[in-house]
Design an enzyme around this catalytic site. Structure first.
Site, PDB file in Angstrom:
ATOM      1  N   GLU A  74       0.821  -1.218   0.000  1.00 52.75           N
ATOM      2  CA  GLU A  74       0.000   0.000   0.000  1.00 52.75           C
ATOM      3  C   GLU A  74       0.858   1.272   0.000  1.00 52.75           C
ATOM      4  O   GLU A  74       0.521   2.250  -0.633  1.00 52.75           O
ATOM      5  CB  GLU A  74      -0.961   0.011   1.204  1.00 52.75           C
ATOM      6  CG  GLU A  74      -2.078  -1.013   1.109  1.00 52.75           C
ATOM      7  CD  GLU A  74      -2.966  -0.831  -0.119  1.00 52.75           C
ATOM      8  OE1 GLU A  74      -3.047   0.289  -0.655  1.00 52.75           O
ATOM      9  OE2 GLU A  74      -3.577  -1.828  -0.557  1.00 52.75           O
ATOM     10  N   LEU A  94      11.467   4.988  -7.634  1.00 56.62           N
ATOM     11  CA  LEU A  94      10.033   4.892  -7.336  1.00 56.62           C
ATOM     12  C   LEU A  94       9.436   6.262  -6.988  1.00 56.62           C
ATOM     13  O   LEU A  94       8.216   6.447  -7.025  1.00 56.62           O
ATOM     14  CB  LEU A  94       9.802   3.890  -6.190  1.00 56.62           C
ATOM     15  CG  LEU A  94       8.394   3.342  -5.995  1.00 56.62           C
ATOM     16  CD1 LEU A  94       7.833   2.720  -7.264  1.00 56.62           C
ATOM     17  CD2 LEU A  94       8.357   2.299  -4.883  1.00 56.62           C
ATOM     18  N   TYR A  98      -6.328   6.464   4.341  1.00 59.33           N
ATOM     19  CA  TYR A  98      -6.515   5.458   3.291  1.00 59.33           C
ATOM     20  C   TYR A  98      -5.737   4.173   3.622  1.00 59.33           C
ATOM     21  O   TYR A  98      -6.285   3.067   3.605  1.00 59.33           O
ATOM     22  CB  TYR A  98      -6.077   5.995   1.917  1.00 59.33           C
ATOM     23  CG  TYR A  98      -5.908   4.857   0.948  1.00 59.33           C
ATOM     24  CD1 TYR A  98      -7.012   4.274   0.353  1.00 59.33           C
ATOM     25  CD2 TYR A  98      -4.648   4.292   0.714  1.00 59.33           C
ATOM     26  CE1 TYR A  98      -6.882   3.165  -0.464  1.00 59.33           C
ATOM     27  CE2 TYR A  98      -4.507   3.185  -0.090  1.00 59.33           C
ATOM     28  CZ  TYR A  98      -5.624   2.631  -0.680  1.00 59.33           C
ATOM     29  OH  TYR A  98      -5.495   1.526  -1.468  1.00 59.33           O
ATOM     30  N   ASP A 100      -9.685   6.988  -1.586  1.00 53.61           N
ATOM     31  CA  ASP A 100      -8.520   7.633  -2.200  1.00 53.61           C
ATOM     32  C   ASP A 100      -8.930   8.201  -3.559  1.00 53.61           C
ATOM     33  O   ASP A 100     -10.124   8.286  -3.867  1.00 53.61           O
ATOM     34  CB  ASP A 100      -7.358   6.639  -2.329  1.00 53.61           C
ATOM     35  CG  ASP A 100      -7.575   5.685  -3.484  1.00 53.61           C
ATOM     36  OD1 ASP A 100      -8.747   5.483  -3.882  1.00 53.61           O
ATOM     37  OD2 ASP A 100      -6.588   5.157  -4.016  1.00 53.61           O
ATOM     38  N   CYS A 108     -13.158   2.360 -14.515  1.00 50.18           N
ATOM     39  CA  CYS A 108     -13.478   3.792 -14.424  1.00 50.18           C
ATOM     40  C   CYS A 108     -12.164   4.565 -14.226  1.00 50.18           C
ATOM     41  O   CYS A 108     -11.924   5.181 -13.198  1.00 50.18           O
ATOM     42  CB  CYS A 108     -14.450   4.027 -13.272  1.00 50.18           C
ATOM     43  SG  CYS A 108     -15.298   5.611 -13.399  1.00 50.18           S
TER      44      CYS A 108
HETATM   45  S1  SF4 Z   1     -20.198   4.115 -17.013  1.00 56.21           S
HETATM   46 FE1  SF4 Z   1     -18.192   5.017 -17.352  1.00 56.21          FE
HETATM   47  S2  SF4 Z   1     -18.074   6.745 -15.948  1.00 56.21           S
HETATM   48 FE2  SF4 Z   1     -19.754   5.441 -15.267  1.00 56.21          FE
HETATM   49  S3  SF4 Z   1     -18.851   4.092 -13.766  1.00 56.21           S
HETATM   50 FE3  SF4 Z   1     -18.773   3.041 -15.686  1.00 56.21          FE
HETATM   51  S4  SF4 Z   1     -16.750   3.524 -16.500  1.00 56.21           S
HETATM   52 FE4  SF4 Z   1     -17.180   4.996 -14.882  1.00 56.21          FE
END
Ligand code: SF4
Length: 360
Positions: A36, A79, A119, A137, A191
Site C-alpha cells: 500500500e 520509485l 486510506y 482515495d 473507471c
Molecule cells: S459508465 Fe463510465 S463513468 Fe460510469 S462508472 Fe462506468 S466507466 Fe465509470
C-alpha cells in the site's frame, strides 16, 4: 436505491475478474502495508517489481528495520516520493523494536504510525483484519463522483465531505476486504482517469456521468497545481585516482536521503560557460586554474508533482578533492551502484555519452 445496485454490481464484477497481484493472496499486515505504501501515487505496473525486490531483501519487518538507510534508499531508487521510503524505514523500526514485530490490529493505532494516513490505515485494517473501514482515495473519489454525478470539486471541503459520506453509504461492512479491493480495482481497470471503459461497464445503466455526458469532466477540481521551475548544475568532481565526490541530501527538500554530485541551484537556466564559471567561483570557491574542464551536458528534464527540474552535468578534474562536510564522500566508479540517486542522475549515468557538449 442506486447505492445498493452499485454495491451489488461492484462485488459481482469483482468476482469475475482475476487480478493476480503478488500481495493479494496475503493476509500479512507487513506485506499489505509494504504494497500500500508503494502504490501511493504510483501505478501497479511500476510498483510491482519494487514490491518483489523488497519482499526478497526484507522478508520480515525486522529485516527491514535492521537494514541500513543506504540499502533501503537504493532499493527504492526510481520509485519517487522518497519521503515514503524514509517513513517506511522509521515505521519498520518502531514496529520491530517497540511492538515486537506485530503491526497494530486496529484502525486508530495503525493511523498513528508514520506514513500511514486514513486510506492506508483502512486498507490494512480491512485487508489484514477484515475490519469495517472503507478506503477513500483518488480512485474512489473518481468512481463515486462519476457514478453519482457529484459535481462539487473533490479538493473542496464540501466535496470531500460529500464523497466521504457516499463512500460510507455504499460500503459493505460484512465484506470489507472484498468491497475495498473491488472499488480499487474498478477505479484502476474500468473507471480510469483516461480511456474510460464505459462501453462494457456494469454501472452504465444508472451512471450519472455517463448519462449526463460528464465522464470527461468528473471529478472536478478547483485548484490547479502550479509547478515551479528549478535549475540545477550537478558538478562531477573526479580526483587523480579516478574517484568522485558524492554527497547525501540532508535538507528538507525533494530527494532527502538520496545521494547526488555536488549541486549548484540557480534562479535561471545555466546557459553559458561564463555563468557556470561564476557559479563555481561563488558556490565552491573554485577558480579555473584549480581544475581541468572535461564536459558539460545538455539539459536533462524531469517533471515532479510540483516542480520541473532542469539539470545539467559538468565534469571537472582536480588533483585532490577536499571533503567539506560529513555528508560528502569519495567513491570510485564501481561503488556508484551502492548508493541511491535521484532519477535524473540515474538518467545521466545511463545516457551521458549521448549528450556531451564540450566546453571550449
Ligand atoms: S459508465 Fe463510465 S463513468 Fe460510469 S462508472 Fe462506468 S466507466 Fe465509470
Amino acid at each position: 436505491m442506486n447505492k445498493d445496485l452499485f454495491r451489488h454490481n461492484l462485488l459481482q464484477w469483482h468476482q469475475q475478474i482475476d487480478r493476480n497481484l503478488p500481495w493479494k493472496a496475503s493476509k500479512s499486515p507487513y506485506f499489505i502495508w509494504l504494497s500500500e505504501i508503494m502504490l501511493q501515487q504510483t501505478r501497479i505496473a511500476q510498483a510491482t517489481p519494487y514490491y518483489l525486490k523488497f519482499v526478497e531483501a526484507f522478508p520480515t519487518v525486522h529485516d527491514l528495520a535492521n537494514a541500513s538507510e543506504e540499502k533501503v534508499f537504493k532499493l527504492w531508487e526510481g520509485l519517487g516520493y522518497y519521503s515514503r521510503a524514509r517513513n517506511l524505514h522509521a515505521t519498520a523500526k518502531k514496529v520491530s523494536q517497540e511492538m515486537n514485530g506485530v503491526f497494530p490490529d486496529n484502525y486508530k493505532d495503525l493511523l498513528a504510525l508514520k506514513g500511514i494516513g486514513p486510506y492506508t490505515a483502512a486498507a490494512i485494517a480491512s485487508f489484514a483484519y477484515d475490519l469495517p473501514h472503507p478506503v477513500v482515495d483518488g480512485n474512489v473519489f473518481r468512481v463515486l463522483s462519476r457514478v453519482f454525478k457529484i459535481e462539487e470539486a473533490i479538493d473542496s471541503t464540501e466535496g470531500k465531505k460529500i464523497i466521504q459520506a457516499m463512500a460510507e453509504a455504499c460500503f459493505e461492512p460484512k465484506q470489507a476486504a472484498a468491497y475495498n479491493q473491488a472499488i480499487m480495482d474498478f477505479g484502476a481497470m474500468v473507471c480510469t482517469p483516461k480511456n474510460v471503459g464505459c462501453e462494457h461497464c456494469e454501472m452504465q445503466s444508472f451512471c450519472g456521468a455517463y448519462h449526463g455526458k460528464m465522464v470527461d469532466i468528473l471529478p472536478k477540481k478547483t485548484k490547479k497545481i502550479k509547478k515551479r521551475d528549478r535549475y540545477f548544475l550537478f558538478v562531477i568532481i573526479e580526483d587523480q585516482d579516478g574517484c568522485f565526490l558524492i554527497e547525501k541530501r540532508t535538507k528538507k527538500d525533494i530527494w532527502q536521503g538520496l545521494f547526488q554530485f555536488p549541486l549548484i541551484e540557480n534562479e535561471q537556466a545555466f546557459e553559458d560557460t561564463k555563468a557556470i564559471k561564476k557559479a563555481l567561483r561563488q558556490n565552491f570557491n573554485l577558480k579555473q586554474k584549480d581544475f581541468d574542464w572535461l564536459y558539460l551536458t545538455d539539459t536533462f528534464k524531469q517533471t515532479l508533482s510540483h516542480q520541473y527540474i532542469h539539470a545539467r552535468f559538468l565534469k571537472i578534474k582536480m588533483k585532490k578533492v577536499p571533503l567539506s562536510n560529513d555528508s560528502q564522500l569519495l567513491i570510485n566508479l564501481k561503488e556508484l551502484k551502492n548508493y541511491g540517486f535521484p532519477k535524473i542522475i540515474d538518467w545521466f549515468l545511463k545516457e551521458k555519452v549521448l549528450n556531451l557538449v564540450f566546453i571550449p
